[in-house]
Structures are given as C-alpha cells and as structure tokens.
Design a protein around this motif. Structure first.
Motif, PDB file in Angstrom:
ATOM      1  N   ARG A  13      -4.574   2.969 -14.466  1.00 14.99           N
ATOM      2  CA  ARG A  13      -3.634   3.071 -15.578  1.00 14.99           C
ATOM      3  C   ARG A  13      -3.166   1.719 -16.089  1.00 14.99           C
ATOM      4  O   ARG A  13      -2.781   1.605 -17.251  1.00 14.99           O
ATOM      5  CB  ARG A  13      -2.440   3.924 -15.183  1.00 14.99           C
ATOM      6  N   GLU A  14      -3.172   0.713 -15.236  1.00 16.82           N
ATOM      7  CA  GLU A  14      -2.786  -0.635 -15.662  1.00 16.82           C
ATOM      8  C   GLU A  14      -3.416  -1.641 -14.717  1.00 16.82           C
ATOM      9  O   GLU A  14      -3.605  -1.359 -13.541  1.00 16.82           O
ATOM     10  CB  GLU A  14      -1.270  -0.789 -15.669  1.00 16.82           C
ATOM     11  N   PHE A  15      -3.750  -2.825 -15.258  1.00 17.58           N
ATOM     12  CA  PHE A  15      -4.403  -3.865 -14.467  1.00 17.58           C
ATOM     13  C   PHE A  15      -4.037  -5.221 -15.048  1.00 17.58           C
ATOM     14  O   PHE A  15      -4.140  -5.432 -16.246  1.00 17.58           O
ATOM     15  CB  PHE A  15      -5.923  -3.658 -14.515  1.00 17.58           C
ATOM     16  N   ASN A  16      -3.557  -6.124 -14.191  1.00 22.63           N
ATOM     17  CA  ASN A  16      -3.218  -7.477 -14.592  1.00 22.63           C
ATOM     18  C   ASN A  16      -3.042  -8.279 -13.316  1.00 22.63           C
ATOM     19  O   ASN A  16      -3.140  -7.737 -12.224  1.00 22.63           O
ATOM     20  CB  ASN A  16      -1.947  -7.507 -15.434  1.00 22.63           C
ATOM     21  N   GLY A  17      -2.795  -9.549 -13.433  1.00 28.12           N
ATOM     22  CA  GLY A  17      -2.594 -10.322 -12.224  1.00 28.12           C
ATOM     23  C   GLY A  17      -2.264 -11.761 -12.485  1.00 28.12           C
ATOM     24  O   GLY A  17      -1.995 -12.167 -13.609  1.00 28.12           O
ATOM     25  N   GLU A  18      -2.250 -12.510 -11.403  1.00 31.16           N
ATOM     26  CA  GLU A  18      -1.974 -13.930 -11.437  1.00 31.16           C
ATOM     27  C   GLU A  18      -3.159 -14.657 -10.818  1.00 31.16           C
ATOM     28  O   GLU A  18      -4.157 -14.043 -10.474  1.00 31.16           O
ATOM     29  CB  GLU A  18      -0.669 -14.212 -10.703  1.00 31.16           C
ATOM     30  N   ALA A  19      -3.051 -15.959 -10.668  1.00 32.57           N
ATOM     31  CA  ALA A  19      -4.178 -16.751 -10.177  1.00 32.57           C
ATOM     32  C   ALA A  19      -4.596 -16.358  -8.769  1.00 32.57           C
ATOM     33  O   ALA A  19      -5.762 -16.466  -8.417  1.00 32.57           O
ATOM     34  CB  ALA A  19      -3.828 -18.236 -10.219  1.00 32.57           C
ATOM     35  N   ASP A  20      -3.657 -15.849  -7.956  1.00 22.04           N
ATOM     36  CA  ASP A  20      -3.996 -15.572  -6.561  1.00 22.04           C
ATOM     37  C   ASP A  20      -3.883 -14.110  -6.147  1.00 22.04           C
ATOM     38  O   ASP A  20      -4.017 -13.771  -4.977  1.00 22.04           O
ATOM     39  CB  ASP A  20      -3.141 -16.435  -5.632  1.00 22.04           C
ATOM     40  N   HIS A  21      -3.615 -13.210  -7.085  1.00 23.16           N
ATOM     41  CA  HIS A  21      -3.577 -11.782  -6.759  1.00 23.16           C
ATOM     42  C   HIS A  21      -3.609 -10.946  -8.040  1.00 23.16           C
ATOM     43  O   HIS A  21      -3.425 -11.478  -9.136  1.00 23.16           O
ATOM     44  CB  HIS A  21      -2.338 -11.442  -5.921  1.00 23.16           C
ATOM     45  N   VAL A  22      -3.851  -9.668  -7.865  1.00 26.43           N
ATOM     46  CA  VAL A  22      -3.874  -8.747  -8.998  1.00 26.43           C
ATOM     47  C   VAL A  22      -2.926  -7.588  -8.732  1.00 26.43           C
ATOM     48  O   VAL A  22      -2.566  -7.308  -7.591  1.00 26.43           O
ATOM     49  CB  VAL A  22      -5.301  -8.202  -9.290  1.00 26.43           C
TER      50      VAL A  22
END
Length: 95
Positions: A13-22
C-alpha cells in the motif's frame, strides 16, 4: 516489491525509505508467514538492485549482503491508514 507482495496474496500500500532503510505498508492475509514475505522482498529486491546498479550498491553491502538479516514489523490495526501512509510518504528518499 508489488509483484512479490502479490505472489503472497498481499498488497503493497505504501513504499518509501531513507539511505539506510525502507518503510513498507503491506496488507497481507493471516496465512502468510511474515518472515517468508520479508525474506522474499529482501531477496528479490537485492537481486534486482545488484543487476541494475552493481557499482552503486557496493558501499552499502553488509559483507556480501545488501540487507541486514533483521527487520522490524509492527501492526497498525488501530491506526488510521491515512496517517501511516502519510508518515511513509514523508520519509526522505535515498539519494
């Protein structure tokens, strides 16, 4: 990620993240073993990233692995999904 979820009868339903995790918001049926779903998501995504960006991902490897062996999962059954989706959408995208 959506295709892997669909293979398990789940919905991403949603997907995003940062440089070291999602962050993923996944709705999955109770019959699905979460560890198998996460393992498949990690395996398929690592394989595709290695194929598409072999030189770029090398600094991010954990030894020979792209993902750490651990993961965090939490239930959001009582929280409004719009709030959880907004939190994930607002995460800083990796460079």
């Amino acid at each position: 990620m959506r295709d892997v979820c669909a293979d398990f009868g789940a919905e991403l339903r949603e997907f995003n993240g940062e440089a070291d995790h999602v962050h993923l918001l996944v709705h999955y049926p109770p019959k699905v073993a979460l560890a198998r779903l996460v393992g498949s998501l990690k395996g398929v995504s690592a394989r595709r990233l290695r194929q598409e960006f072999p030189d770029h991902i090398n600094p991010y490897l954990w030894g020979e692995h792209f993902w750490s062996p651990s993961y965090f999962a939490a239930s959001v059954g009582g929280a409004p999904l719009a709030v959880v989706k907004q939190y994930i959408e607002n995460q800083k995208r990796p460079d």
